[in-house]
Design a protein around this motif. Structure first.
Motif, PDB file in Angstrom:
ATOM      1  N   GLN A 430      -2.696  40.448 -44.588  1.00  0.00           N
ATOM      2  CA  GLN A 430      -1.958  39.197 -44.633  1.00  0.00           C
ATOM      3  C   GLN A 430      -2.803  38.014 -45.094  1.00  0.00           C
ATOM      4  O   GLN A 430      -2.266  36.938 -45.382  1.00  0.00           O
ATOM      5  CB  GLN A 430      -1.398  38.880 -43.226  1.00  0.00           C
ATOM      6  CG  GLN A 430      -0.398  39.888 -42.712  1.00  0.00           C
ATOM      7  CD  GLN A 430       0.879  39.899 -43.538  1.00  0.00           C
ATOM      8  OE1 GLN A 430       1.310  38.870 -44.086  1.00  0.00           O
ATOM      9  NE2 GLN A 430       1.496  41.087 -43.660  1.00  0.00           N
ATOM     10  N   TRP A 431      -4.105  38.197 -45.138  1.00  0.00           N
ATOM     11  CA  TRP A 431      -4.989  37.056 -45.401  1.00  0.00           C
ATOM     12  C   TRP A 431      -4.866  36.481 -46.825  1.00  0.00           C
ATOM     13  O   TRP A 431      -4.938  35.255 -46.995  1.00  0.00           O
ATOM     14  CB  TRP A 431      -6.437  37.443 -45.094  1.00  0.00           C
ATOM     15  CG  TRP A 431      -7.426  36.372 -45.454  1.00  0.00           C
ATOM     16  CD1 TRP A 431      -8.443  36.457 -46.344  1.00  0.00           C
ATOM     17  CD2 TRP A 431      -7.478  35.058 -44.946  1.00  0.00           C
ATOM     18  NE1 TRP A 431      -9.134  35.307 -46.424  1.00  0.00           N
ATOM     19  CE2 TRP A 431      -8.552  34.398 -45.561  1.00  0.00           C
ATOM     20  CE3 TRP A 431      -6.706  34.348 -44.047  1.00  0.00           C
ATOM     21  CZ2 TRP A 431      -8.879  33.081 -45.284  1.00  0.00           C
ATOM     22  CZ3 TRP A 431      -7.036  33.048 -43.773  1.00  0.00           C
ATOM     23  CH2 TRP A 431      -8.108  32.413 -44.378  1.00  0.00           C
ATOM     24  N   PRO A 432      -4.719  37.248 -47.925  1.00  0.00           N
ATOM     25  CA  PRO A 432      -4.664  36.614 -49.258  1.00  0.00           C
ATOM     26  C   PRO A 432      -3.581  35.532 -49.363  1.00  0.00           C
ATOM     27  O   PRO A 432      -3.824  34.447 -49.917  1.00  0.00           O
ATOM     28  CB  PRO A 432      -4.373  37.789 -50.192  1.00  0.00           C
ATOM     29  CG  PRO A 432      -4.971  38.964 -49.468  1.00  0.00           C
ATOM     30  CD  PRO A 432      -4.701  38.711 -48.043  1.00  0.00           C
ATOM     31  N   GLN A 433      -2.405  35.802 -48.831  1.00  0.00           N
ATOM     32  CA  GLN A 433      -1.337  34.791 -48.885  1.00  0.00           C
ATOM     33  C   GLN A 433      -1.706  33.573 -48.064  1.00  0.00           C
ATOM     34  O   GLN A 433      -1.518  32.427 -48.493  1.00  0.00           O
ATOM     35  CB  GLN A 433      -0.026  35.418 -48.371  1.00  0.00           C
ATOM     36  CG  GLN A 433       1.171  34.473 -48.437  1.00  0.00           C
ATOM     37  CD  GLN A 433       2.426  35.157 -47.942  1.00  0.00           C
ATOM     38  OE1 GLN A 433       2.392  36.325 -47.586  1.00  0.00           O
ATOM     39  NE2 GLN A 433       3.540  34.434 -47.935  1.00  0.00           N
ATOM     40  N   GLN A 434      -2.245  33.825 -46.861  1.00  0.00           N
ATOM     41  CA  GLN A 434      -2.635  32.707 -46.023  1.00  0.00           C
ATOM     42  C   GLN A 434      -3.804  31.924 -46.637  1.00  0.00           C
ATOM     43  O   GLN A 434      -3.917  30.704 -46.466  1.00  0.00           O
ATOM     44  CB  GLN A 434      -3.038  33.234 -44.631  1.00  0.00           C
ATOM     45  CG  GLN A 434      -1.943  33.966 -43.887  1.00  0.00           C
ATOM     46  CD  GLN A 434      -0.808  33.046 -43.503  1.00  0.00           C
ATOM     47  OE1 GLN A 434      -0.975  31.821 -43.413  1.00  0.00           O
ATOM     48  NE2 GLN A 434       0.383  33.613 -43.315  1.00  0.00           N
ATOM     49  N   LYS A 435      -4.658  32.646 -47.372  1.00  0.00           N
ATOM     50  CA  LYS A 435      -5.815  31.993 -47.986  1.00  0.00           C
ATOM     51  C   LYS A 435      -5.378  30.992 -49.051  1.00  0.00           C
ATOM     52  O   LYS A 435      -5.928  29.892 -49.166  1.00  0.00           O
ATOM     53  CB  LYS A 435      -6.736  33.057 -48.589  1.00  0.00           C
ATOM     54  CG  LYS A 435      -8.019  32.474 -49.164  1.00  0.00           C
ATOM     55  CD  LYS A 435      -8.916  33.581 -49.705  1.00  0.00           C
ATOM     56  CE  LYS A 435     -10.197  32.985 -50.261  1.00  0.00           C
ATOM     57  NZ  LYS A 435     -11.066  34.036 -50.829  1.00  0.00           N
ATOM     58  N   ARG A 436      -4.358  31.396 -49.865  1.00  0.00           N
ATOM     59  CA  ARG A 436      -3.861  30.462 -50.903  1.00  0.00           C
ATOM     60  C   ARG A 436      -3.259  29.220 -50.254  1.00  0.00           C
ATOM     61  O   ARG A 436      -3.479  28.103 -50.710  1.00  0.00           O
ATOM     62  CB  ARG A 436      -2.807  31.166 -51.773  1.00  0.00           C
ATOM     63  CG  ARG A 436      -3.404  32.212 -52.693  1.00  0.00           C
ATOM     64  CD  ARG A 436      -2.385  32.653 -53.746  1.00  0.00           C
ATOM     65  NE  ARG A 436      -1.229  33.310 -53.113  1.00  0.00           N
ATOM     66  CZ  ARG A 436      -1.178  34.610 -52.837  1.00  0.00           C
ATOM     67  NH1 ARG A 436      -2.203  35.404 -53.138  1.00  0.00           N
ATOM     68  NH2 ARG A 436      -0.107  35.124 -52.264  1.00  0.00           N
ATOM     69  N   ARG A 437      -2.527  29.417 -49.177  1.00  0.00           N
ATOM     70  CA  ARG A 437      -1.939  28.260 -48.486  1.00  0.00           C
ATOM     71  C   ARG A 437      -3.037  27.354 -47.916  1.00  0.00           C
ATOM     72  O   ARG A 437      -2.942  26.127 -47.991  1.00  0.00           O
ATOM     73  CB  ARG A 437      -1.038  28.786 -47.343  1.00  0.00           C
ATOM     74  CG  ARG A 437      -0.359  27.687 -46.537  1.00  0.00           C
ATOM     75  CD  ARG A 437       0.573  26.892 -47.416  1.00  0.00           C
ATOM     76  NE  ARG A 437       1.305  25.913 -46.615  1.00  0.00           N
ATOM     77  CZ  ARG A 437       1.945  24.870 -47.138  1.00  0.00           C
ATOM     78  NH1 ARG A 437       1.907  24.660 -48.458  1.00  0.00           N
ATOM     79  NH2 ARG A 437       2.622  24.055 -46.357  1.00  0.00           N
ATOM     80  N   GLN A 440      -4.593  25.252 -50.693  1.00  0.00           N
ATOM     81  CA  GLN A 440      -3.739  24.138 -51.074  1.00  0.00           C
ATOM     82  C   GLN A 440      -3.872  22.987 -50.083  1.00  0.00           C
ATOM     83  O   GLN A 440      -3.995  21.821 -50.436  1.00  0.00           O
ATOM     84  CB  GLN A 440      -2.271  24.596 -51.153  1.00  0.00           C
ATOM     85  CG  GLN A 440      -1.998  25.579 -52.295  1.00  0.00           C
ATOM     86  CD  GLN A 440      -0.578  26.120 -52.244  1.00  0.00           C
ATOM     87  OE1 GLN A 440       0.209  25.771 -51.357  1.00  0.00           O
ATOM     88  NE2 GLN A 440      -0.254  26.982 -53.233  1.00  0.00           N
ATOM     89  N   GLU A 519      -9.037  31.816 -40.453  1.00  0.00           N
ATOM     90  CA  GLU A 519     -10.095  32.123 -41.418  1.00  0.00           C
ATOM     91  C   GLU A 519     -11.373  32.590 -40.718  1.00  0.00           C
ATOM     92  O   GLU A 519     -12.038  33.528 -41.157  1.00  0.00           O
ATOM     93  CB  GLU A 519     -10.384  30.886 -42.266  1.00  0.00           C
ATOM     94  CG  GLU A 519     -11.455  31.139 -43.329  1.00  0.00           C
ATOM     95  CD  GLU A 519     -11.823  29.875 -44.088  1.00  0.00           C
ATOM     96  OE1 GLU A 519     -12.316  29.992 -45.217  1.00  0.00           O
ATOM     97  OE2 GLU A 519     -11.611  28.774 -43.537  1.00  0.00           O
TER      98      GLU A 519
END
Length: 961
Positions: A430-437, A440, A519
């Motif tokens: 799940q981390w890649p999506q959360q990382k982009r957010r 931003q 993170e």
């Protein structure tokens, strides 16, 4: 850390003028028994803490062959820098001098500062231990073993625990609530008995006057009784004399009547002695005369035989050869024994060589055993031994690699258990999506931070842009115009964007904090994943490397087996040339040619001995035939000369018999005549004695003598009786009656007995009264009892004070020990588990203290074991782990070297390797001095870390590193 850089021994024990330089890490002192390892260890301790005094049990190590005693230690101190400690013979502990790097010198006070105030006992309880401290650990009870481990894990606890037990024991010896043996209990019971005795003494009444009157009456009664007794004694004496005279008077009358029956008898003086003396002489002469006649007849009957002179001469010649004969007998026997022994040795050597047939034995004796053949044999044998040694080495290596592969497999299983959980895998997915957010939100936050700069700075940039634009237009410079327009436009856009982004930032600040926390979690999971992948890759590489080594070793083992088989076949072909049957032991092969040469030499000696034996037998047989001809018969070889000497002596004696016999006959005639004349004289003297006694024969002579002796005896007895009667002084002896005297004596005895009983009762009563009187006059018992009672009370009070003091001390020590274990021991145990797990190869994870106060060990499966259930080596590993952990906790306050004297000889090879690994790790923090006599330990260390004490002993005064 505090390190010893150099040891300089002037004279200590067996060492003299020896210098040893040491490194900072681990130093191994190696030497065989009696090499002086313990001497160097004790030198270090005694240089630091002083020579032992007479009251101490340690050995002083004074040299016996030198007057020098002492030496130097050069230290590197973390505070004082390089220091030199010199101690030589002087006062009880020696004269010590300390030299510091800055030139300062001092004695015991400065040395105490260098040693951080530690005594020898404190130092040895932590930093110095040996095999002797662990020898009895196997037989210790659970309580003793726990106490030993506590003492190794907490400094000072052993002395406090010993003092606590001593105080408890001494207090119990003074008083127990239900005891009878303790001193205070006995003292209380004794006081109770004294109190009862005092009450009895107080109840006595003074009866002094009554006892004096009783004594006076008893004295008067005793005087009257003694007078009566005296009169009875006089009467008793008179009756006793009369009673003694009665048998004497009867005996006198009987003797007088007997003497009247004998007439006057005459007998020669000493008649019996004279007669028996003449009779013995006559009998002796008759016997001698008879023997002389028989001897005379025997000499006359002898027949003198003629002697062959030639035979006597031949006997004399052969007697001169007796020594030669015996030498031949001994020589033949010795040669036969030598021949038997040689044949027996040859048979034994043939059996060892496996050669049983006679034909094969003869062929072997004829074979050539030159040095070239032996060199070829030794070459084949050496080739076989090298092949076998190489095979054994590869097999050991294969076994070791097999163990290492198993260990790697177990390690992979443990690594698999440390892989990511499903929850952690889901977090990473799940981390890649959360990382982009998150990125931003961070960009928006960064933009917002820029917008918070002072507005005058933005307006300044806008003013600069407008001025640049105006200046470019005025100067007609396109570049300046473009720059001014760009700065003005950028300032306007930034102010507009800042006004739009401000409401968005406030809504997403909470979400930004949640994503930042997530993170941090993801980073921890990624770090764990990276560590897992690195360890898994490293273990796979190790496994592949070991598998490749395993395959290579299998190939090498096959090659070594082929070489060994070829060498064995070549050696068997070589041995067939010598017709050796069966398998020969490997230990006998190096000396095979030596044994074959030995057999050949034995065969040569046998042939030579056989030739000498035949020559000696021929000479012996020649002399034996001559002896048989002279003796005219067959005799034993060993006894034939004895018969020859006997025959020769008889022949010589026979020649002298004729003359000797004539001389003897003449002498015998003279003796016969003299003997007959003495017999006639003795016979006439005996007849004269018979005539004086008026008898005719011997029997009548003896009867007359008996009558004469009886008459003399009666006269002597009569004279004795008359003398006894005269001594009694009896005036009227003829009127004495025996019956009346006996009756009077009996009546008098009864009166005396009754009187004596009455006297005894009076004396006994008087004695008791006198004793009571003296006791009443001199009785100080009551005062003494009172004084003793007060003294006992004082002693009881003192004992109670002592008991209270010891109980208080024991209680205080118990509380101090409890605090010491609760405060200090957990800090030490926190460092023990890693060391104990390393030493046991991961078999045990941790050591803890049970609620009941006992140590327990927990293995990897979670099973707990009491220390007494562990093996000897595991107990020692727990002990060493506690010592090492305690040393780590004292790294800042006591950075001393660790001194070990073979404390892990019971470890197996794997745990010894782990101990070596631990020593290497600790060696980075502390200096370690390890003393051993096992050369296997030398394989784990570099050459520059080893001090060979045996080599140093042969090189006096030469430095060794």
């Amino acid at each position: 850390m505090l390190t010893i850089q150099k040891i300089q021994i002037y004279g200590f024990g067996k060492h003299e003028n020896m210098t040893i330089s040491l490194s900072d890490g681990v130093t191994i002192f190696y030497g065989l028994n009696e090499a002086g390892k313990t001497t160097i260890q004790q030198f270090i301790l005694q240089m630091l803490f002083g020579f032992p005094t007479r009251q101490q049990t340690q050995r002083k190590y004074e040299p016996k062959a030198s007057t020098k005693y002492g030496g130097q230690l050069i230290l590197k101190h973390p505070i004082y820098g390089q220091c030199t400690i010199e101690r030589v013979k002087g006062k009880a502990t020696g004269d010590v001098t300390v030299f510091l790097e800055d030139g300062t010198t001092g004695q015991e006070e400065l040395l105490a500062k260098l040693l951080y105030g530690y005594s020898r006992a404190s130092f040895e309880s932590i930093f110095s231990f040996s095999l002797h401290e662990l020898q009895g650990i196997e037989k210790m009870s659970e309580e003793e073993l726990t106490h030993l481990l506590l003492a190794s894990g907490t400094t000072g606890i052993q002395h406090l625990s010993t003092l606590e037990k001593k105080m408890d024991k001494e207090a119990n010896e003074l008083f127990r609530k239900t005891g009878k043996v303790p001193v205070i209990n006995q003292k209380i019971e004794h006081l109770k008995q004294l109190e009862r005795t005092i009450k009895q003494e107080q109840g006595k009444i003074q009866t002094f006057e009554d006892k004096l009157k009783q004594l006076q009456l008893l004295e008067q009664n005793l005087e009257r009784l003694y007078e009566t007794q005296k009169m009875q004694q006089q009467q008793w004496q008179q009756l006793t004399i009369q009673k003694q005279a009665l048998p004497l008077m009867k005996q006198q009358q009987a003797l007088q009547q007997t003497l009247a029956n004998y007439q006057d008898i005459q007998f020669p003086p000493e008649g019996i002695r004279r007669y028996e003396q003449l009779k013995d002489r006559l009998m002796h002469e008759n016997q001698q005369l008879l023997q002389l006649k028989e001897q005379f007849q025997t000499l006359q009957d002898k027949v003198l035989a003629s002697v062959n002179e030639q035979t006597v001469n031949e006997m004399a010649r052969l007697i001169q050869k007796e020594a030669t004969w015996h030498q031949l007998l001994v020589k033949v026997q010795n040669l036969q024994d030598d021949l038997f022994m040689l044949e027996h040795e040859m048979e034994a050597q043939f059996r060892l060589l496996g050669v049983q047939e006679k034909e094969e034995q003869e062929n072997l004796l004829g074979e050539t055993v030159s040095l070239q053949q032996e060199q070829q044999f030794q070459f084949q044998l050496s080739k076989l031994q090298d092949a076998e040694e190489e095979l054994k080495f590869h097999l050991r290596s294969l076994e070791q690699i097999h163990l290492e592969i198993d260990a790697i497999a177990k390690q992979k299983q443990r690594i698999v258990q440390e892989s990511l959980t499903s929850e952690e895998e889901h977090i990473l997915a799940q981390w890649p999506q959360q990382k982009r957010r998150l990125e931003q939100l961070r960009a928006a936050k960064s933009l917002r931070n820029k917008q918070t700069q002072p507005l005058y700075f933005i307006w300044l940039i806008l003013l600069i842009g407008l001025l640049s634009f105006a200046y470019g237009v005025f100067e007609k410079n396109v570049v300046v115009i473009i720059v001014g327009a760009f700065l003005s436009l950028l300032s306007i856009l930034y102010m507009r964007h800042s006004k739009q982004a401000e409401p968005i930032n406030k809504e997403q600040s909470y979400l930004l904090r949640e994503l930042e926390q997530e993170e941090m979690t993801v980073q921890a999971v990624l770090l764990k994943k990276q560590r897992y992948e690195d360890r898994w890759l490293h273990v796979n590489e190790q496994q592949k490397e070991k598998e490749q080594q395993y395959v290579q070793l299998e190939y090498k083992i096959q090659q070594a087996e082929l070489e060994s088989e070829e060498a064995t076949q070549a050696l068997q072909l070589f041995l067939k040339r010598y017709r050796l049957q069966g398998s020969i032991a490997r230990t006998l092969m190096p000396e095979l040619f030596m044994r074959i040469r030995g057999v050949q030499e034995l065969a040569a000696k046998r042939n030579s001995t056989l030739s000498l034996l035949q020559e000696a037998q021929m000479e012996k047989n020649s002399i034996y035939e001559q002896l048989q001809q002279v003796l005219d018969g067959a005799y034993n070889e060993h006894e034939i000369y004895m018969y020859l000497r006997t025959a020769y002596l008889e022949a010589q004696k026979h020649q002298h018999q004729v003359q000797q016999t004539k001389d003897q006959l003449a002498s015998l005639k003279i003796k016969l005549e003299g003997g007959q004349s003495r017999i006639d004289q003795y016979t006439s003297e005996i007849a004269l004695l018979f005539s004086e006694a008026q008898v005719q024969n011997e029997q009548a002579y003896y009867e007359k003598y008996e009558q004469f002796e009886q008459q003399r005896k009666i006269i002597a007895e009569l004279q004795t009786v008359q003398a006894q009667l005269a001594s009694l002084n009896l005036p009227q002896q003829e009127n004495l009656m025996e019956d009346s005297i006996i009756e009077a004596l009996h009546a008098l005895e009864l009166e005396q007995s009754s009187l004596q009983q009455e006297i005894d009762k009076c004396l006994e009563h008087r004695a008791s009264l006198l004793i009571e009187k003296e006791q009443l006059l001199n009785d100080e018992k009551y005062g003494q009892l009172l004084q003793q009672f007060e003294q006992e009370k004082t002693e009881l009070q003192q004992l109670i004070e002592q008991w209270a003091t010891k109980k208080a001390v024991a209680t205080a020590i118990h509380e101090a020990l409890f605090r010491l274990r609760e405060e200090k021991l957990p800090h030490v145990l926190s460092k023990v588990n890693a060391i104990f797990s390393l030493l046991t190869g991961g078999r045990y994870e941790r050591i803890s203290i049970h609620d009941e106060g006992y140590f327990v060990a927990q293995d990897v499966a979670g099973i707990r074991y009491q220390m007494i259930e562990l093996s000897q080596a595991t107990k020692e590993q727990a002990y060493i782990a506690l010592r090492m952990a305690l040393a780590k906790t004292l790294m800042d306050s006591a950075p001393f070297p660790i001194i070990m004297d073979d404390p892990f000889v019971h470890f197996d090879r794997n745990r010894t390797d782990k101990m070596v690994q631990l020593m290497k790790e600790v060696g980075y923090e502390r200096q370690i001095l390890y003393f051993t006599c096992h050369d296997a330990m030398l394989e784990h260390w570099q050459k520059e870390q080893i001090v060979d004490i045996g080599a140093l002993a042969n090189e006096r005064g030469v430095a060794s590193t």
